[in-house]
Write an enzyme that holds these catalytic residues in place. Structure first.
Site, PDB file in Angstrom:
ATOM      1  NE  ARG A 107      -2.554  -0.031   3.572  1.00 61.83           N
ATOM      2  CZ  ARG A 107      -3.369   0.320   4.550  1.00 61.83           C
ATOM      3  NH1 ARG A 107      -4.668   0.191   4.384  1.00 61.83           N
ATOM      4  NH2 ARG A 107      -2.907   0.799   5.685  1.00 61.83           N
ATOM      5  CB  THR A 111      -2.563   6.976  -2.693  1.00 62.99           C
ATOM      6  OG1 THR A 111      -1.842   5.746  -2.859  1.00 62.99           O
ATOM      7  CG2 THR A 111      -1.779   8.118  -3.323  1.00 62.99           C
ATOM      8  CG  ASP A 203       2.473  -2.875   9.019  1.00 62.88           C
ATOM      9  OD1 ASP A 203       2.791  -4.010   8.600  1.00 62.88           O
ATOM     10  OD2 ASP A 203       2.431  -1.874   8.283  1.00 62.88           O
ATOM     11  CG  ASP A 206       6.131  -2.966   9.744  1.00 60.07           C
ATOM     12  OD1 ASP A 206       6.879  -3.334   8.815  1.00 60.07           O
ATOM     13  OD2 ASP A 206       5.645  -1.823   9.815  1.00 60.07           O
TER      14      ASP A 206
HETATM   15  C1  PRP Z   1      -0.996  -4.804   4.356  1.00 57.13           C
HETATM   16  C2  PRP Z   1      -1.760  -6.115   4.447  1.00 57.13           C
HETATM   17  C3  PRP Z   1      -2.580  -6.082   3.185  1.00 57.13           C
HETATM   18  C4  PRP Z   1      -2.890  -4.618   3.017  1.00 57.13           C
HETATM   19  C5  PRP Z   1      -4.301  -4.395   3.479  1.00 57.13           C
HETATM   20  O1  PRP Z   1       0.080  -4.929   3.517  1.00 57.13           O
HETATM   21  O2  PRP Z   1      -0.930  -7.228   4.561  1.00 57.13           O
HETATM   22  O3  PRP Z   1      -1.899  -6.577   2.045  1.00 57.13           O
HETATM   23  O4  PRP Z   1      -1.979  -3.911   3.864  1.00 57.13           O
HETATM   24  O5  PRP Z   1      -4.658  -3.094   3.259  1.00 57.13           O
HETATM   25  P1  PRP Z   1      -5.754  -2.673   2.186  1.00 57.13           P
HETATM   26  O6  PRP Z   1      -6.925  -3.565   2.390  1.00 57.13           O
HETATM   27  O7  PRP Z   1      -6.045  -1.239   2.550  1.00 57.13           O
HETATM   28  O8  PRP Z   1      -5.157  -2.793   0.817  1.00 57.13           O
HETATM   29  P2  PRP Z   1       1.105  -3.741   3.273  1.00 57.13           P
HETATM   30  O9  PRP Z   1       0.663  -2.907   2.128  1.00 57.13           O
HETATM   31  O10 PRP Z   1       1.371  -3.028   4.552  1.00 57.13           O
HETATM   32  O11 PRP Z   1       2.380  -4.490   2.761  1.00 57.13           O
HETATM   33  P3  PRP Z   1       3.291  -5.563   3.506  1.00 57.13           P
HETATM   34  O12 PRP Z   1       2.487  -6.826   3.627  1.00 57.13           O
HETATM   35  O13 PRP Z   1       4.424  -5.690   2.556  1.00 57.13           O
HETATM   36  O14 PRP Z   1       3.694  -5.007   4.833  1.00 57.13           O
HETATM   37  N1  URA Z   2      -2.369  -3.379   6.924  1.00 56.93           N
HETATM   38  C1  URA Z   2      -2.004  -3.842   8.141  1.00 56.93           C
HETATM   39  O1  URA Z   2      -1.002  -4.566   8.261  1.00 56.93           O
HETATM   40  N2  URA Z   2      -2.740  -3.479   9.194  1.00 56.93           N
HETATM   41  C2  URA Z   2      -3.823  -2.697   9.084  1.00 56.93           C
HETATM   42  O2  URA Z   2      -4.474  -2.407  10.106  1.00 56.93           O
HETATM   43  C3  URA Z   2      -4.191  -2.216   7.815  1.00 56.93           C
HETATM   44  C4  URA Z   2      -3.440  -2.585   6.745  1.00 56.93           C
END
Ligand code: PRP
Ligand code: URA
Length: 212
Positions: A107, A111, A203, A206
């Site tokens: 994400r 945005t 997160d 993380d």
């Molecule tokens: C997180 C999570 C989803 C997304 C959800 O990933 O694992 O993929 O956010 O959010 P959304 O429904 O608003 O799209 P992130 O983008 O943080 O990436 P990561 O898994 O690499 O940390």
């Molecule tokens: N992605 C995450 O990992 N946590 C949230 O709460 C939303 C998006």
């Protein structure tokens, strides 16, 4: 819940118990990973309960019999990177014959829209049952984009499995992909101004990988 008719809450007592420890800020990284794996296995058990079966003739030590085995189509687990990776081992421990694809999305911090960086899934997607997995369904942007991609390459059978969902994400998925059932261990209250789920678990990527 009428507007969420494709949404399935899997609220087995063990799942609720483990989810509470997963959410807890005091849970260590090691424990967090173990819990994601265990929860994914328990949820996959529920989600796959209707997989089609076929007869198989076998012999027990005593006599011949007709047993049941899962029919034909190989289940394909597709984690949305990164956090979805944490769910894969739990599922393939349960279904060792499953194939694994990968969809890389993150994400954008400003945005909140998904940015694509990697796609690789097994051949003949039209013949497979896909289980798309990601611990978090927040705005729904990532799940919608990943499902768009799977459909674009020909996937016909897709289920989406997450641990924590926000109402906003469930709505977005149901509007974009009303044919894709959503399974979650919890439906939380709302998103905050940074599009994080409340109360959520923070997160997921993380916490799994120790990047913060
Ligand atoms: C997180 C999570 C989803 C997304 C959800 O990933 O694992 O993929 O956010 O959010 P959304 O429904 O608003 O799209 P992130 O983008 O943080 O990436 P990561 O898994 O690499 O940390
Ligand atoms: N992605 C995450 O990992 N946590 C949230 O709460 C939303 C998006």
């Amino acid at each position: 819940m009428e507007e969420f008719k494709n949404f399935h809450l899997i609220d087995h007592a063990l799942i609720q118990h483990k989810l509470t420890y997963l959410r807890d800020i005091n849970t260590s990284k090691k424990k967090f990973r173990e819990l994601v794996e265990e929860l994914s296995m328990l949820m996959a058990y529920e989600v796959t309960k209707d997989l089609p079966l076929e007869d198989k003739e076998i012999e027990t030590p005593l006599e011949k019999m007709t047993g049941k085995v899962i029919r034909g189509k190989k289940l394909t687990v597709v984690p949305i990177l990164r956090a979805g990776l944490g769910m894969v081992d739990g599922i393939i421990n349960l279904i060792p014959s499953a194939r694994v694809g990968h969809i890389g999305l993150y994400r954008d911090h400003d945005t909140f829209k998904p940015v694509e960086y990697y796609f690789k899934v097994p051949q003949n997607p039209e013949d497979r049952d896909f289980l798309l997995v990601d611990p978090m369904l927040a705005t729904g942007g990532s799940a919608v984009a990943a499902t768009d991609y799977l459909k674009k390459i020909g996937a016909k059978s897709i289920k989406f499995l997450c641990l924590v969902a926000a109402p906003e994400g469930v709505k977005a998925m149901m509007e974009a992909h009303p044919d894709v059932p959503i399974y979650a261990a919890a439906l939380d209250r709302e998103l905050n101004e940074h599009a994080y789920i409340l109360p959520g678990l923070g997160d997921a990527g993380d916490r799994l990988f120790g990047t913060k």
